[in-house]
Motif scaffolding. Structure first.
Motif, PDB file in Angstrom:
ATOM      1  N   LEU A  74       0.832  -1.207   0.000  1.00  0.00           N
ATOM      2  CA  LEU A  74       0.000   0.000   0.000  1.00  0.00           C
ATOM      3  C   LEU A  74       0.869   1.260   0.000  1.00  0.00           C
ATOM      4  O   LEU A  74       0.568   2.224  -0.715  1.00  0.00           O
ATOM      5  N   ASP A  75       1.940   1.261   0.775  1.00  0.00           N
ATOM      6  CA  ASP A  75       2.854   2.408   0.795  1.00  0.00           C
ATOM      7  C   ASP A  75       3.452   2.657  -0.590  1.00  0.00           C
ATOM      8  O   ASP A  75       3.616   3.809  -1.010  1.00  0.00           O
ATOM      9  N   GLU A  76       3.758   1.569  -1.316  1.00  0.00           N
ATOM     10  CA  GLU A  76       4.296   1.707  -2.674  1.00  0.00           C
ATOM     11  C   GLU A  76       3.250   2.295  -3.617  1.00  0.00           C
ATOM     12  O   GLU A  76       3.572   3.113  -4.490  1.00  0.00           O
ATOM     13  N   ILE A  77       1.987   1.869  -3.446  1.00  0.00           N
ATOM     14  CA  ILE A  77       0.906   2.368  -4.302  1.00  0.00           C
ATOM     15  C   ILE A  77       0.726   3.875  -4.100  1.00  0.00           C
ATOM     16  O   ILE A  77       0.506   4.631  -5.057  1.00  0.00           O
ATOM     17  N   LYS A  78       0.849   4.329  -2.852  1.00  0.00           N
ATOM     18  CA  LYS A  78       0.687   5.755  -2.553  1.00  0.00           C
ATOM     19  C   LYS A  78       1.755   6.601  -3.247  1.00  0.00           C
ATOM     20  O   LYS A  78       1.535   7.770  -3.560  1.00  0.00           O
ATOM     21  N   LYS A  79       2.929   6.007  -3.499  1.00  0.00           N
ATOM     22  CA  LYS A  79       4.027   6.732  -4.141  1.00  0.00           C
ATOM     23  C   LYS A  79       4.034   6.554  -5.654  1.00  0.00           C
ATOM     24  O   LYS A  79       4.726   7.279  -6.357  1.00  0.00           O
ATOM     25  N   GLY A  80       3.289   5.561  -6.141  1.00  0.00           N
ATOM     26  CA  GLY A  80       3.285   5.288  -7.575  1.00  0.00           C
ATOM     27  C   GLY A  80       1.883   5.105  -8.110  1.00  0.00           C
ATOM     28  O   GLY A  80       1.012   5.953  -7.881  1.00  0.00           O
ATOM     29  N   ASP A  81       1.674   3.991  -8.820  1.00  0.00           N
ATOM     30  CA  ASP A  81       0.327   3.703  -9.309  1.00  0.00           C
ATOM     31  C   ASP A  81      -0.003   2.243  -9.036  1.00  0.00           C
ATOM     32  O   ASP A  81       0.893   1.387  -8.953  1.00  0.00           O
TER      33      ASP A  81
END
Length: 281
Positions: free
Chosen positions: A169-176
């Motif tokens: 989820l943290d990665e999604i917040k920074k990317g797509d």
């Protein structure tokens, strides 16, 4: 001679074919399990009469299938069982067999028999027997409209642990979402689905509520499921409503075809029972 006299007679003989005690008890156990799965409370004794009549009917149908040259190959039965094993998983499939006190070989034979029964029933009324006029008439005269459920076009990321899901989820917040999903799948950190239309009611109450609440184009999670933690992206939504005639055609066709086949089968069985030699114990 003494031992021969002690042998149990068949429960029924249908045109020279025996329905043995073992076959009947196995059939009864299967019926009881099906009722229990549906939450119905019935006694074994109350089912005996109807179960025997159903077994006699099925025996007549199998004989009818043989006369018509209808067959099911071992490969076809193996594919059905293989598909079921894949959907359930090996452990659940083995438990299913042990709960039913049956072997995989015997189960394959029962699947083969069910396929034969279905094909015989289909042979009584061909698929093209339902006309467009019948479909239009049924749609027009139906006392209740044909509803279509709410659906969402969604993609899931399933992680084994809550910590891994939160990291994704943290990665999604920074990317797509899609980029992270592909990377997580390639790195074998999560199972990722393709986008597909589904009804929110197919999932747990928490996930279903979230799918309904989240706006089109947004993502949510992680939510705990039965086998992991889920994040999802809702690409599109369709509200529930009334189906048009065109949207309802396949559903109505299947319904009318099933009615015709049930009626034809009842007529065929009634006629066949008048000419068949049926002896019950």
């Amino acid at each position: 001679a003494i031992f021969a006299g002690c042998e149990k007679k068949p429960v029924a003989i249908v045109d020279g074919e025996n329905i043995t005690d073992k076959m009947f008890e196995r059939y009864m156990d299967q019926n009881m399990r099906e009722h229990q799965t549906r939450g119905a409370k019935v006694s074994k004794e109350s089912l005996r009469g109807s179960a025997l009549q159903q077994m006699i009917t099925e025996r007549l149908m199998l004989q009818g299938a043989k006369q018509k040259g209808i067959t099911v190959t071992d490969d076809e039965a193996n594919r059905e069982v293989g598909g079921m094993k894949q959907r359930m998983g090996g452990e659940k499939f083995n438990k299913f067999l042990s709960d039913g006190a049956t072997t995989e070989g015997d189960f394959k034979e029962s699947v083969k028999q069910k396929l034969l029964l279905a094909r015989f029933m289909e042979s009584l009324v061909p698929s093209h027997s339902v006309t467009d006029d019948e479909i239009k008439g049924y749609y027009k005269d139906s006392p209740t409209p044909f509803f279509k459920p709410e659906t969402v076009h969604v993609r899931f990321i399933q992680a084994k642990t809550e910590a891994e899901a939160k990291a994704i989820l943290d990665e999604i917040k920074k990317g797509d979402f899609d980029g992270v999903a592909v990377r997580a799948a390639n790195e074998k950190r999560a199972l990722v689905s393709e986008y597909g239309w589904t009804n929110p009611d197919m999932f747990s109450a928490d996930i279903a509520a979230a799918l309904r609440k989240i706006r089109k184009g947004s993502y949510g999670g992680p939510y705990m499921g039965s086998d992991g933690y889920y994040l999802f992206n809702v690409k599109d939504k369709h509200d529930k409503g009334v189906k048009s005639l065109e949207e309802s055609k396949d559903e109505i066709r299947a319904l009318l075809l099933e009615r015709k086949r049930q009626s034809a089968l009842a007529h065929w069985v009634a006629e066949r029972k008048q000419t068949a030699s049926i002896v019950t114990r």
